[in-house]
Design a protein around this motif. Structure first.
Motif, PDB file in Angstrom:
ATOM      1  N   PRO A 100       0.707  -1.175   0.058  1.00 33.66           N
ATOM      2  CA  PRO A 100       0.015  -0.113  -0.050  1.00 33.66           C
ATOM      3  C   PRO A 100       0.822   1.212  -0.043  1.00 33.66           C
ATOM      4  O   PRO A 100       0.540   2.183  -0.671  1.00 33.66           O
ATOM      5  N   LEU A 101       1.936   1.212   0.692  1.00 33.03           N
ATOM      6  CA  LEU A 101       2.869   2.429   0.776  1.00 33.03           C
ATOM      7  C   LEU A 101       3.392   2.669  -0.887  1.00 33.03           C
ATOM      8  O   LEU A 101       3.356   3.857  -1.041  1.00 33.03           O
ATOM      9  N   ARG A 102       3.696   1.608  -1.559  1.00 35.37           N
ATOM     10  CA  ARG A 102       4.299   1.806  -2.878  1.00 35.37           C
ATOM     11  C   ARG A 102       3.204   2.387  -3.625  1.00 35.37           C
ATOM     12  O   ARG A 102       3.148   3.180  -4.640  1.00 35.37           O
ATOM     13  N   ASN A 103       1.761   2.004  -3.418  1.00 34.47           N
ATOM     14  CA  ASN A 103       0.751   2.351  -4.281  1.00 34.47           C
ATOM     15  C   ASN A 103       0.265   3.944  -4.129  1.00 34.47           C
ATOM     16  O   ASN A 103      -0.263   4.564  -4.810  1.00 34.47           O
ATOM     17  N   TYR A 104       0.492   4.171  -2.905  1.00 32.39           N
ATOM     18  CA  TYR A 104      -0.227   5.546  -2.537  1.00 32.39           C
ATOM     19  C   TYR A 104       0.906   6.790  -2.034  1.00 32.39           C
ATOM     20  O   TYR A 104       0.392   7.818  -1.967  1.00 32.39           O
TER      21      TYR A 104
END
Ligand SMILES: Nc1ncnc2c1ncn2[C@@H]1O[C@H](COP(=O)(O)OP(=O)(O)O)[C@@H](O)[C@H]1O
Ligand SMILES: [Mg+2]
Length: 267
Positions: free
Chosen positions: A116-120
């Motif tokens: 999720p960190l990479r996505n957002y």
């Protein structure tokens, strides 16, 4: 304004406009309404097939209901534009029952939690690394666990990884769908404790979906019971649940209250 408001949601699977199939559809959710306040946990109880997971999917934006509204932070999840929906989705996370099938077996803990960190987020490699360490620590694991793969964790540890992924973006609401149900009693108690701590320290809100009255009462502020797609009881606390005159609620309670016939207390 409530953090989440479910207004008169009705749903059935395989809906079609073809009139000849209309009669075969089974209503899975029927006029369901509930709300969750910021920082609170709503326990959603009911036996298997009651429609709990379907409601969870509808709330997560994964299953558009036939009728009704999901208002998250005051915005209708299914009527808003794609960019607002994406923004709202980061505040809305989930942890499911099967911790092993919820993760890619070829990803290590760092990759799973970091997804999720990479996505957002746009974090530097150092910031990313630091975030992963902090997340591992906040779920009671060690930063050294970052390189381990799912098969190297126990069920309880892997569910902690799933929880770390769910809290990575500091969401407002987490849908926990039978998230402790497949854990043994000791791990269940530990993970429930962890969820309670995270709720306080991150100001999280939960929809805690379970068939387990004891688990629901230990974590929830308020409780809703569903049967056959309908809400049959809404309680502000567990004493209201115990006082319920609904036969299905009584049945749900019977098994655990018989363990404590005198105290008539769930915890
Ligand atoms: N994807 C699906 N397609 C068709 N029917 C489904 C689907 N998912 C669930 N159902 C049906 O919807 C009803 C409610 O299921 P579910 O929401 O999973 O209940 P619960 O989580 O309370 O056990 C059940 O009768 C189930 O068989
Ligand atoms: Mg379910």
């Amino acid at each position: 304004m409530s953090l989440l408001q479910v207004n008169n949601v009705t749903h059935s699977y395989g809906a079609t406009n073809r009139f000849w199939r209309a009669g075969r559809q089974k209503t899975v959710l029927s006029d369901v309404s509930l709300s969750i306040e910021q920082g609170q946990c709503l326990g959603l109880l009911g036996t298997s097939g009651a429609g709990k997971s379907t409601l969870g999917k509808v709330i997560l934006g994964l299953e558009k209901p036939l009728k009704g509204q999901i208002l998250f932070q005051g915005v209708d999840l299914y009527e808003t534009n794609p960019s607002t929906r994406r923004r709202l989705r980061r505040d809305l996370q989930a942890v499911f029952q099967d911790c092993y099938s919820s993760v890619n077996p070829r990803m290590n803990a760092e990759q799973i939690i970091g997804e999720p960190l990479r996505n957002y987020e746009r974090l530097s490699p150092n910031e990313h690394r630091r975030s992963i360490s902090m997340l591992l620590e906040s779920v009671g694991l060690s930063p050294e666990d970052r390189g381990k793969y799912p098969h190297q964790f126990s069920g309880g540890q892997l569910q902690r990884i799933n929880i770390a992924r769910a809290i990575a973006l500091k969401p407002k609401l987490i849908v926990l769908d039978e998230a402790v149900s497949s854990l043994d009693m000791v791990n269940q108690t530990h993970v429930l404790h962890l969820l309670d701590e995270l709720k306080t320290s991150f100001g999280l809100s939960y929809l805690f979906i379970t068939h387990d009255v004891k688990a629901a009462c230990s974590l929830s502020n308020s409780l809703v019971v569903m049967e056959k797609g309908e809400v049959i009881e809404s309680c502000e606390d567990q004493s209201q649940l115990i006082a319920s005159s609904h036969p299905t609620v009584k049945k749900l309670l019977e098994s655990i209250l018989s363990e404590h016939p005198r105290s008539r207390s769930i915890n």
